[in-house]
Design an enzyme around this catalytic site. Structure first.
Site, PDB file in Angstrom:
ATOM      1  N   GLU A 102     124.389  42.597 -65.003  1.00  0.00           N
ATOM      2  CA  GLU A 102     123.838  41.387 -64.388  1.00  0.00           C
ATOM      3  C   GLU A 102     122.401  41.619 -63.937  1.00  0.00           C
ATOM      4  O   GLU A 102     121.528  40.770 -64.117  1.00  0.00           O
ATOM      5  CB  GLU A 102     124.704  40.957 -63.202  1.00  0.00           C
ATOM      6  CG  GLU A 102     124.204  39.676 -62.526  1.00  0.00           C
ATOM      7  CD  GLU A 102     125.018  39.308 -61.310  1.00  0.00           C
ATOM      8  OE1 GLU A 102     125.214  38.111 -61.074  1.00  0.00           O
ATOM      9  OE2 GLU A 102     125.439  40.213 -60.576  1.00  0.00           O
ATOM     10  N   ASN A 103     122.145  42.793 -63.367  1.00  0.00           N
ATOM     11  CA  ASN A 103     120.804  43.087 -62.870  1.00  0.00           C
ATOM     12  C   ASN A 103     119.843  43.447 -63.992  1.00  0.00           C
ATOM     13  O   ASN A 103     118.664  43.098 -63.933  1.00  0.00           O
ATOM     14  CB  ASN A 103     120.874  44.229 -61.846  1.00  0.00           C
ATOM     15  CG  ASN A 103     121.326  43.741 -60.481  1.00  0.00           C
ATOM     16  OD1 ASN A 103     120.554  43.130 -59.745  1.00  0.00           O
ATOM     17  ND2 ASN A 103     122.581  43.979 -60.147  1.00  0.00           N
ATOM     18  N   GLU A 159     125.632  38.236 -56.129  1.00  0.00           N
ATOM     19  CA  GLU A 159     125.262  38.605 -54.758  1.00  0.00           C
ATOM     20  C   GLU A 159     124.037  37.844 -54.269  1.00  0.00           C
ATOM     21  O   GLU A 159     123.939  37.504 -53.092  1.00  0.00           O
ATOM     22  CB  GLU A 159     125.024  40.113 -54.648  1.00  0.00           C
ATOM     23  CG  GLU A 159     124.795  40.555 -53.213  1.00  0.00           C
ATOM     24  CD  GLU A 159     125.104  42.018 -52.969  1.00  0.00           C
ATOM     25  OE1 GLU A 159     124.654  42.535 -51.927  1.00  0.00           O
ATOM     26  OE2 GLU A 159     125.775  42.634 -53.802  1.00  0.00           O
ATOM     27  N   ARG A 189     121.158  47.215 -57.038  1.00  0.00           N
ATOM     28  CA  ARG A 189     119.953  46.746 -56.359  1.00  0.00           C
ATOM     29  C   ARG A 189     120.065  47.035 -54.864  1.00  0.00           C
ATOM     30  O   ARG A 189     120.943  46.520 -54.179  1.00  0.00           O
ATOM     31  CB  ARG A 189     119.779  45.243 -56.598  1.00  0.00           C
ATOM     32  CG  ARG A 189     118.448  44.689 -56.108  1.00  0.00           C
ATOM     33  CD  ARG A 189     118.388  43.183 -56.334  1.00  0.00           C
ATOM     34  NE  ARG A 189     118.568  42.864 -57.738  1.00  0.00           N
ATOM     35  CZ  ARG A 189     117.597  42.874 -58.635  1.00  0.00           C
ATOM     36  NH1 ARG A 189     116.373  43.189 -58.264  1.00  0.00           N
ATOM     37  NH2 ARG A 189     117.837  42.577 -59.891  1.00  0.00           N
ATOM     38  N   LEU A 245     125.715  25.750 -58.720  1.00  0.00           N
ATOM     39  CA  LEU A 245     126.093  25.307 -60.059  1.00  0.00           C
ATOM     40  C   LEU A 245     127.092  26.249 -60.723  1.00  0.00           C
ATOM     41  O   LEU A 245     127.834  25.840 -61.619  1.00  0.00           O
ATOM     42  CB  LEU A 245     124.833  25.194 -60.936  1.00  0.00           C
ATOM     43  CG  LEU A 245     123.742  24.252 -60.405  1.00  0.00           C
ATOM     44  CD1 LEU A 245     122.555  24.237 -61.361  1.00  0.00           C
ATOM     45  CD2 LEU A 245     124.286  22.848 -60.202  1.00  0.00           C
ATOM     46  N   GLN A 246     127.123  27.502 -60.308  1.00  0.00           N
ATOM     47  CA  GLN A 246     128.038  28.475 -60.905  1.00  0.00           C
ATOM     48  C   GLN A 246     128.689  29.289 -59.797  1.00  0.00           C
ATOM     49  O   GLN A 246     128.006  29.884 -58.969  1.00  0.00           O
ATOM     50  CB  GLN A 246     127.265  29.412 -61.852  1.00  0.00           C
ATOM     51  CG  GLN A 246     128.140  30.436 -62.549  1.00  0.00           C
ATOM     52  CD  GLN A 246     127.321  31.341 -63.459  1.00  0.00           C
ATOM     53  OE1 GLN A 246     126.104  31.194 -63.553  1.00  0.00           O
ATOM     54  NE2 GLN A 246     127.975  32.276 -64.114  1.00  0.00           N
ATOM     55  N   GLN A 251     126.720  47.770 -56.345  1.00  0.00           N
ATOM     56  CA  GLN A 251     125.499  47.004 -56.576  1.00  0.00           C
ATOM     57  C   GLN A 251     124.314  47.955 -56.746  1.00  0.00           C
ATOM     58  O   GLN A 251     123.986  48.725 -55.841  1.00  0.00           O
ATOM     59  CB  GLN A 251     125.242  46.076 -55.390  1.00  0.00           C
ATOM     60  CG  GLN A 251     123.878  45.402 -55.357  1.00  0.00           C
ATOM     61  CD  GLN A 251     123.641  44.493 -56.537  1.00  0.00           C
ATOM     62  OE1 GLN A 251     122.864  44.825 -57.430  1.00  0.00           O
ATOM     63  NE2 GLN A 251     124.325  43.367 -56.557  1.00  0.00           N
TER      64      GLN A 251
END
Length: 287
Positions: free
Chosen positions: A108-109, A75, A33, A54-55, A31
């Site tokens: 994703e980040n 995360e 972050r 929702l996901q 990760q």
């Protein structure tokens, strides 16, 4: 290896969503972050509370600890769910190697566009390592220029103190890059001055060109006002002392005048020196 792969592939709809216990889930060790906004997590938790998840998050079996699952993506959702004391969370378990996990975590980040520059630099460095990429190859994969990636990675040469100010946005990346030519001790000394005086990038660059000269001039400038203040105070005291003589002499002369008006014969002699004022008075009856 392309980094921009989609974890939502055409077969994902057929993958089973499982309810995984929160306590069995560990954060993604890739990760990028390092800091998560408590405010944003709280906002997401409120959404989960009102609308549910929702996901599902994406997990893989943890290679380091049996019975555990490592987060691949999601995360923030995991942290928000944990803050609500959920016992379980919907998840899809994928079979994914380290290189893909690191790549997906960064992508994703980056899509959120709020990674701080230090976390982003660390992520680029990690991606280069796990995917065996050069800076040029990585830049092409993530859609950045080579100079952009290089400038980010260079920020990791800054001291922890300077990096912390970058993360907290107390200084800009341009401030940080201006400090790269300094050794660690001077970086910390310079960044303290930037914060203390709110220096612009241009002022910072000028300071870095001759750091010792800057602080020498600053020390001289800071002592001069004290000397001027002291001189001014001394001058003021001298003037005040002179004014005191004048007031007292006038008072004495007023007393002499009153004595004359009362019928006395008065003689007086004045002797003024630099640091003294002498008045000799003789009083006589007119008779």
């Amino acid at each position: 290896m392309p980094l921009f792969f989609g974890h939502k592939n055409k077969n994902e709809e057929n993958k089973q969503v499982q309810e995984i216990e929160i306590d069995q889930i560990v954060p993604n060790r890739y990760q990028p972050r390092r800091t998560f906004s408590e405010e944003s997590i709280a906002e997401l938790a409120q959404t989960l509370k009102e609308q549910g998840l929702l996901q599902p998050i994406i997990l893989r079996k943890d290679k380091q600890e049996d019975g555990k699952y490592e987060i691949i993506a999601g995360e923030r959702r995991f942290r928000a769910a944990r803050s609500l004391d959920w016992a379980k969370i919907p998840a899809i378990v994928e079979d994914m190697d380290d290189a893909k996990v690191a790549s997906l975590a960064l992508i994703e980040n980056l899509q959120r566009e709020d990674l701080n520059p230090i976390d982003e630099a660390q992520a680029y460095l990690q991606l280069m390592k796990v995917n065996d990429l050069t800076q040029t190859e990585l830049a092409k994969q993530v859609g950045k220029t080579q100079s952009y990636v290089a400038n980010k990675i260079r920020l990791l040469r800054l001291t922890p103190k300077v990096q912390s100010f970058l993360v907290s946005k107390k200084i800009t990346q341009r401030h940080g890059r201006a400090l790269l030519n300094l050794n660690e001790e001077d970086q910390d000394r310079a960044v303290s001055e930037i914060i203390k005086r709110g220096l612009t990038v241009k002022e910072t660059e000028a300071m870095v060109e001759d750091l010792d000269g800057y602080f020498a001039a600053l020390a001289e400038a800071e002592t001069q006002p004290d000397e001027k203040k002291k001189a001014k105070k001394t001058k003021k005291q001298i003037i005040k002392t002179g004014n005191d003589f004048k007031v007292q002499v006038n008072t004495i002369k007023q007393a002499i005048k009153m004595a004359k008006e009362s019928g006395l014969k008065v003689k007086y002699k004045e002797d003024q020196q630099k640091d003294s004022y002498k008045i000799t008075i003789e009083l006589f009856n007119k008779n």
